[in-house]
Structures are given as C-alpha cells and as structure tokens.
Motif scaffolding. Structure first.
Motif, mmCIF file in Angstrom:
data_model
loop_
_atom_site.group_PDB
_atom_site.id
_atom_site.type_symbol
_atom_site.label_atom_id
_atom_site.label_comp_id
_atom_site.label_asym_id
_atom_site.label_seq_id
_atom_site.Cartn_x
_atom_site.Cartn_y
_atom_site.Cartn_z
ATOM 1 N N LEU A 88 0.864 -0.947 0.095
ATOM 2 C CA LEU A 88 0.073 -0.283 -0.190
ATOM 3 C C LEU A 88 0.919 1.085 0.286
ATOM 4 O O LEU A 88 1.435 1.266 0.996
ATOM 5 C CB LEU A 88 -0.731 -0.110 0.768
ATOM 6 N N LEU A 89 0.999 2.364 -0.809
ATOM 7 C CA LEU A 89 1.730 3.509 -0.884
ATOM 8 C C LEU A 89 0.517 4.372 -0.847
ATOM 9 O O LEU A 89 0.257 5.697 -0.164
ATOM 10 C CB LEU A 89 1.754 3.595 -2.142
ATOM 11 N N HIS A 90 -1.238 4.385 -1.369
ATOM 12 C CA HIS A 90 -2.206 5.909 -1.702
ATOM 13 C C HIS A 90 -3.495 4.876 -1.277
ATOM 14 O O HIS A 90 -3.762 3.211 -2.238
ATOM 15 C CB HIS A 90 -1.854 6.665 -1.929
ATOM 16 N N ASP A 91 -4.684 4.825 -1.684
ATOM 17 C CA ASP A 91 -5.750 4.497 -1.150
ATOM 18 C C ASP A 91 -6.785 5.774 -1.500
ATOM 19 O O ASP A 91 -6.088 7.349 -1.656
ATOM 20 C CB ASP A 91 -6.531 3.770 -0.348
ATOM 21 N N GLU A 92 -7.944 6.062 -1.738
ATOM 22 C CA GLU A 92 -8.989 7.354 -1.309
ATOM 23 C C GLU A 92 -8.960 7.846 -0.310
ATOM 24 O O GLU A 92 -9.490 9.059 -0.430
ATOM 25 C CB GLU A 92 -10.227 6.678 -2.439
ATOM 26 N N THR A 93 -7.727 7.437 0.777
ATOM 27 C CA THR A 93 -8.840 8.325 1.597
ATOM 28 C C THR A 93 -6.205 8.939 2.135
ATOM 29 O O THR A 93 -7.307 9.483 3.463
ATOM 30 C CB THR A 93 -9.110 7.816 3.013
ATOM 31 N N MET A 94 -5.646 8.229 1.496
ATOM 32 C CA MET A 94 -4.586 8.398 2.388
ATOM 33 C C MET A 94 -3.285 8.756 0.796
ATOM 34 O O MET A 94 -3.867 7.951 0.074
ATOM 35 C CB MET A 94 -3.725 7.553 2.916
ATOM 36 N N GLN A 95 -2.493 9.504 1.002
ATOM 37 C CA GLN A 95 -1.200 9.760 -0.244
ATOM 38 C C GLN A 95 -0.325 9.987 0.810
ATOM 39 O O GLN A 95 -0.264 10.291 2.505
ATOM 40 C CB GLN A 95 -1.515 10.738 -0.559
ATOM 41 N N PRO A 96 1.175 9.232 0.685
ATOM 42 C CA PRO A 96 2.583 9.543 0.982
ATOM 43 C C PRO A 96 3.125 10.562 1.760
ATOM 44 O O PRO A 96 2.269 11.753 1.162
ATOM 45 C CB PRO A 96 3.162 8.863 0.030
ATOM 46 N N GLU A 97 3.316 11.052 2.653
ATOM 47 C CA GLU A 97 3.281 12.254 3.301
ATOM 48 C C GLU A 97 4.643 13.040 2.857
ATOM 49 O O GLU A 97 5.888 12.247 2.890
ATOM 50 C CB GLU A 97 3.642 11.941 5.337
ATOM 51 N N LYS A 98 4.667 13.978 2.716
ATOM 52 C CA LYS A 98 5.784 15.203 1.981
ATOM 53 C C LYS A 98 6.505 15.529 3.367
ATOM 54 O O LYS A 98 7.605 15.749 2.781
ATOM 55 C CB LYS A 98 5.168 15.953 0.758
ATOM 56 N N SER A 99 6.238 15.720 4.765
ATOM 57 C CA SER A 99 6.857 16.533 5.095
ATOM 58 C C SER A 99 5.917 16.163 7.055
ATOM 59 O O SER A 99 4.719 15.271 6.761
ATOM 60 C CB SER A 99 6.782 17.666 5.945
ATOM 61 N N LEU A 100 6.884 16.225 7.398
ATOM 62 C CA LEU A 100 6.711 16.011 9.066
ATOM 63 C C LEU A 100 5.124 16.451 9.525
ATOM 64 O O LEU A 100 4.229 15.654 10.297
ATOM 65 C CB LEU A 100 7.273 16.824 10.553
ATOM 66 N N GLY A 154 14.658 11.570 1.411
ATOM 67 C CA GLY A 154 13.324 11.821 2.486
ATOM 68 C C GLY A 154 11.490 11.617 2.113
ATOM 69 O O GLY A 154 11.804 11.334 0.757
ATOM 70 N N GLY A 155 10.735 12.110 2.671
ATOM 71 C CA GLY A 155 9.626 12.050 2.117
ATOM 72 C C GLY A 155 9.073 10.777 2.396
ATOM 73 O O GLY A 155 9.819 9.455 3.197
ATOM 74 N N TRP A 156 7.645 10.268 2.278
ATOM 75 C CA TRP A 156 7.187 8.862 2.210
ATOM 76 C C TRP A 156 7.238 8.160 3.564
ATOM 77 O O TRP A 156 7.683 7.776 3.207
ATOM 78 C CB TRP A 156 7.229 8.175 1.100
ATOM 79 N N TYR A 157 7.197 8.845 5.082
ATOM 80 C CA TYR A 157 7.259 8.713 6.085
ATOM 81 C C TYR A 157 7.336 6.954 6.299
ATOM 82 O O TYR A 157 7.667 6.213 6.334
ATOM 83 C CB TYR A 157 7.111 9.643 6.956
ATOM 84 N N GLY A 158 5.444 7.264 6.461
ATOM 85 C CA GLY A 158 5.037 5.661 6.081
ATOM 86 C C GLY A 158 5.067 4.348 5.475
ATOM 87 O O GLY A 158 5.695 3.272 6.488
ATOM 88 N N TYR A 159 5.808 4.943 4.094
ATOM 89 C CA TYR A 159 5.985 4.064 3.632
ATOM 90 C C TYR A 159 7.623 2.985 3.837
ATOM 91 O O TYR A 159 7.540 2.208 3.416
ATOM 92 C CB TYR A 159 5.249 4.722 1.714
ATOM 93 N N ARG A 160 8.182 4.554 3.775
ATOM 94 C CA ARG A 160 10.037 4.066 3.898
ATOM 95 C C ARG A 160 9.475 3.441 4.958
ATOM 96 O O ARG A 160 10.297 1.838 5.194
ATOM 97 C CB ARG A 160 9.956 5.099 4.097
ATOM 98 N N ALA A 161 8.800 3.385 6.250
ATOM 99 C CA ALA A 161 9.257 3.315 6.984
ATOM 100 C C ALA A 161 8.820 1.689 7.179
ATOM 101 O O ALA A 161 9.673 0.557 7.943
ATOM 102 C CB ALA A 161 8.669 3.843 8.868
ATOM 103 N N SER A 162 7.219 1.536 6.589
ATOM 104 C CA SER A 162 7.218 -0.048 6.971
ATOM 105 C C SER A 162 7.607 -0.800 5.829
ATOM 106 O O SER A 162 7.279 -2.133 6.469
ATOM 107 C CB SER A 162 5.489 0.262 6.257
ATOM 108 N N LYS A 163 7.868 -0.386 4.813
ATOM 109 C CA LYS A 163 9.222 -1.447 4.039
ATOM 110 C C LYS A 163 10.202 -1.816 4.457
ATOM 111 O O LYS A 163 10.876 -2.400 4.316
ATOM 112 C CB LYS A 163 9.265 -0.502 2.797
#
Length: 246
Positions: A88-100, A154-163
């Motif tokens: 999962l990277l994005h869906d209808e309700t969430m997008q990868p974070e660009k900053s804190l 940097g960026g994409w905090y959740g996707y990077r960290a979960s991977k």
C-alpha cells in the motif's frame, strides 16, 4: 514421477500479483497455484485454468491468513513458492506524506499493518507447508525506498518506514527458517517502477525506459528468484539481481 508442485501468490487480484499468477500458469512451473485476493477481481477470476485456486483473504486479518493456510493444507502438504505481492502506498483516503506536518498516527499504523505485519503473519502460518526438503522460495515485494542506506530524498515516511520494517521482519524470518525450513530461501524484492495502480500517480518524472510493464517486471523477478542460492536467504534484491543496502 515427481511430487506435484504448488505456489501461493498473495495479493493476486491485480498488478504484479496477478501477473505472477499468469506467469506461473504459462510457464508450467507448478501444478497448482493458490491465489489470494482482498476484493473480487474479474481479471483473476476470469483466468480459466484448472490449476488455479482463488481464495479471498485480507492480509491485515490474521484469522483470515490462518483460515486460507488451513484450506490449502487440506489439498497439499507442501508449497514450493510463496510470493507476497501486497503493498500500500496510497488509496482513496491517504497519500504518502511529503513532510512531518502531514504525519497522521492512524495512517502510519495502517501502512505498517498492510506493508509489514501482514507478511510476518503470513510467514508464521505458512511455515508448516515449507518444512520439506525441496528448494522453496518465500519472497515478498518490498521497495528500494525502504532502504535506510539509500534514503537521500526523505518524505514518504509511512511507506519508507513500513517497507524498512518489512525488510527486518523478513531478515529475521530467514534466520528462523534456516532452522525450521532449511530448504526455503527468504528474500525481499524491489520490482522497479512498474505500471500499476500503486505507481500511476507518481510516474510523471519516471523515464520511459525505467517504467516497466507488469509482464517485464515479473519476468525479471522470476529470473532473480530462479538464480537464488541458499546463501542468499535473508537478503534484499533489486529487479536486476543486484543486492540493495539495508
């Protein structure tokens, strides 16, 4: 006559997972393909092949994982390949974070449930089907952005960290599997940027030669998997067979 071979493709409703199903059936690699999906997919269900067994499963629900594995165990005692393509990277309700300032705790937890924890639960429940003497593969689709050493943007905090967490889970699984399933090679794979729903909103700056069709991606990943040795278990590989830094 050799024993029938079987593969489990998790997340086969679309994209890379669906293409793995097609490639396994096209290449006569196995006698049975078990394919899981979260929501019904006409593309998957429409594959007409008696070797294909479709099973509904949400990888964030451990009880569903256990139920699917129990179902498979009624039909076979061994699996020769397990390939987890859920991501999962994005869906209808969430997008990868660009900053804190974009961080949201619930979104971060959801990334980890889908991209990290689910694969560990799969490894837990599928373990009995990999306790055999024949060479077997347990592969999970990861991402180069999950490499801590390679993170320059940097960026994409959740996707990077979960991977990154996925990579650690699989590295740890590989160590345990050396004792419990010594013939199974556990790896994480970076597929490259592939033309799927996951990458589509982010393809604008991707050079055409670096945007792969799902057919090309899966062929490349199968080439990597076919060349793996037992000593490669626990490693992180790119689509071209090169090892990626943690």
């Amino acid at each position: 006559m050799s024993d029938p071979k079987a593969a489990l493709i998790v997340g086969a409703g679309q994209g890379i997972g669906l293409e793995f199903v097609r490639q396994f059936l096209k290449g006569d690699r196995v006698d049975h393909v078990y394919a899981t999906y979260r929501t019904p997919s006409s593309e998957l269900v429409g594959v007409a092949d008696r070797r294909l067994h479709c099973l509904q499963m949400d990888i964030t629900e451990e009880l569903q994982i256990a139920s699917v594995i129990q179902k498979i165990q009624t039909e076979t005692t061994t699996l020769d390949a397990v390939i987890n393509c859920v991501g999962l990277l994005h869906d209808e309700t969430m997008q990868p974070e660009k900053s804190l300032r974009h961080l949201n705790a619930d979104q971060l937890l959801h990334y980890f449930k889908v991209n990290s924890v689910g694969a560990a639960m799969l490894a837990k429940h599928v373990q009995p089907l990999l306790k055999h003497r024949n060479r077997a593969i347990f592969a999970t689709i990861s991402a180069k952005v999950g490499s801590i050493g390679d993170n320059e943007l940097g960026g994409w905090y959740g996707y990077r960290a979960s991977k990154a967490a996925l990579n650690m889970f699989m590295r740890t699984v590989a160590i345990e599997y050396r004792r419990t399933c010594p013939s199974t090679i556990v790896v994480t794979l970076h597929p490259g940027t592939t033309d799927t729903q996951l990458s589509r909103p982010f393809q604008r700056n991707v050079a055409p030669e670096k945007l792969f069709s799902v057919d090309r991606t899966v062929q490349q990943l199968l080439t990597v998997l076919d060349q793996l040795k037992q000593a490669d278990s626990g490693e992180f590989f790119s689509w071209d067979g090169s090892r990626l830094p943690w």
